[in-house]
Design a protein around this motif. Structure first.
Motif, PDB file in Angstrom:
ATOM      1  N   VAL A 238     -31.361   4.302  -1.302  1.00  0.00           N
ATOM      2  CA  VAL A 238     -30.578   3.103  -1.044  1.00  0.00           C
ATOM      3  C   VAL A 238     -31.527   2.027  -0.526  1.00  0.00           C
ATOM      4  N   PRO A 239     -31.694   0.929  -1.272  1.00  0.00           N
ATOM      5  CA  PRO A 239     -32.572  -0.129  -0.775  1.00  0.00           C
ATOM      6  C   PRO A 239     -31.968  -0.784   0.469  1.00  0.00           C
ATOM      7  N   LEU A 240     -32.785  -0.906   1.492  1.00  0.00           N
ATOM      8  CA  LEU A 240     -32.334  -1.557   2.716  1.00  0.00           C
ATOM      9  C   LEU A 240     -32.510  -3.059   2.577  1.00  0.00           C
ATOM     10  N   ARG A 241     -31.808  -3.823   3.364  1.00  0.00           N
ATOM     11  CA  ARG A 241     -31.784  -5.268   3.201  1.00  0.00           C
ATOM     12  C   ARG A 241     -33.074  -5.947   3.652  1.00  0.00           C
TER      13      ARG A 241
ATOM     14  N   GLU B  22     -16.191   2.130   1.291  1.00  0.00           N
ATOM     15  CA  GLU B  22     -17.226   1.134   1.512  1.00  0.00           C
ATOM     16  C   GLU B  22     -17.888   0.739   0.201  1.00  0.00           C
ATOM     17  N   GLY B  23     -18.171  -0.537   0.072  1.00  0.00           N
ATOM     18  CA  GLY B  23     -18.880  -1.029  -1.097  1.00  0.00           C
ATOM     19  C   GLY B  23     -20.377  -0.825  -0.952  1.00  0.00           C
ATOM     20  N   THR B  24     -21.074  -0.960  -2.061  1.00  0.00           N
ATOM     21  CA  THR B  24     -22.523  -0.783  -2.100  1.00  0.00           C
ATOM     22  C   THR B  24     -23.226  -1.660  -1.069  1.00  0.00           C
ATOM     23  N   GLY B  25     -22.909  -2.947  -1.058  1.00  0.00           N
ATOM     24  CA  GLY B  25     -23.559  -3.872  -0.127  1.00  0.00           C
ATOM     25  C   GLY B  25     -23.301  -3.526   1.319  1.00  0.00           C
TER      26      GLY B  25
ATOM     27  N   VAL C  14     -22.688  -0.569   2.599  1.00  0.00           N
ATOM     28  CA  VAL C  14     -23.480   0.617   2.934  1.00  0.00           C
ATOM     29  C   VAL C  14     -24.934   0.219   3.182  1.00  0.00           C
ATOM     30  N   GLU C  15     -25.481  -0.647   2.333  1.00  0.00           N
ATOM     31  CA  GLU C  15     -26.865  -1.091   2.509  1.00  0.00           C
ATOM     32  C   GLU C  15     -27.049  -1.802   3.849  1.00  0.00           C
ATOM     33  N   ILE C  16     -26.133  -2.682   4.196  1.00  0.00           N
ATOM     34  CA  ILE C  16     -26.218  -3.414   5.468  1.00  0.00           C
ATOM     35  C   ILE C  16     -26.098  -2.449   6.649  1.00  0.00           C
ATOM     36  N   LYS C  17     -25.145  -1.557   6.587  1.00  0.00           N
ATOM     37  CA  LYS C  17     -24.936  -0.610   7.688  1.00  0.00           C
ATOM     38  C   LYS C  17     -26.163   0.279   7.881  1.00  0.00           C
TER      39      LYS C  17
ATOM     40  N   LEU D  53     -28.587   0.704  11.098  1.00  0.00           N
ATOM     41  CA  LEU D  53     -28.790   2.017  11.729  1.00  0.00           C
ATOM     42  C   LEU D  53     -30.264   2.398  11.834  1.00  0.00           C
ATOM     43  N   LEU D  54     -31.039   2.011  10.829  1.00  0.00           N
ATOM     44  CA  LEU D  54     -32.449   2.396  10.808  1.00  0.00           C
ATOM     45  C   LEU D  54     -33.374   1.375  11.469  1.00  0.00           C
ATOM     46  N   GLY D  55     -32.829   0.243  11.893  1.00  0.00           N
ATOM     47  CA  GLY D  55     -33.622  -0.756  12.616  1.00  0.00           C
ATOM     48  C   GLY D  55     -34.841  -1.215  11.840  1.00  0.00           C
ATOM     49  N   ALA D  56     -35.625  -2.070  12.473  1.00  0.00           N
ATOM     50  CA  ALA D  56     -36.805  -2.627  11.798  1.00  0.00           C
ATOM     51  C   ALA D  56     -38.019  -1.734  11.977  1.00  0.00           C
TER      52      ALA D  56
END
Length: 149
Positions: A15-18, A134-137, A139-142, A146-149
């Motif tokens: 899943v690509p993160l934002r 949940e939609g794809t976007g 999930v990516e945002i969440k 969750l994984l922080g920077a």
């Protein structure tokens, strides 16, 4: 005519993160009509190039479990990158979910349709994953949060 889906239960996907990198997910169930039960994992993976064998993921290590749409998988924006070794759906159960802070929602393990709903003490309900589709976007945002920077 039923079309063949580009994924199946037991597949591992990215899943690509934002901001940067990827989270990994596992298709635990799929209804064949656009809904997937996904288990999602950290830590963040910076690149899919040279991705180590990712078949050793375990359900109890998930940072998020949710019902989500399969558009990311269909469009291959969430590419399949492997498969859980010795896939056994019994090891990747369909959890109970919490709706509105006080309702337990139980889904059928095959169809992902609601099999029952019941009132639950709000303290117990908070311990369950949040119910919803949940939609794809989203999930990516969440997962990015969750994984922080």
């Amino acid at each position: 005519m039923t079309r063949k889906l580009p994924y199946s239960p037991g597949d591992i996907f990215a899943v690509p993160l934002r901001d940067h990198g990827y989270a990994l997910g596992v298709v635990a169930r799929a209804d064949g009509k656009g809904i997937v039960l996904g288990y999602f994992f950290g830590p963040r993976v910076e690149s899919l190039e040279g991705l180590p064998q990712v078949r050793a993921l375990e359900a109890n290590s998930a940072i998020k479990i949710c019902r989500c749409g399969d558009l990311g998988l269909i469009r291959e924006k969430w590419p399949v990158v492997g498969r859980v070794e010795s896939w056994d759906p019994a090891q990747w159960n369909v959890p109970e979910f919490c709706r509105n802070g006080d309702t337990r929602v139980v889904y059928d393990g095959d169809s992902l349709a609601i099999s029952r709903e019941e009132r639950l003490d709000s303290r117990e309900c908070r311990l369950l994953p949040q119910d919803g589709l949940e939609g794809t976007g989203f999930v990516e945002i969440k997962l990015t949060r969750l994984l922080g920077a």
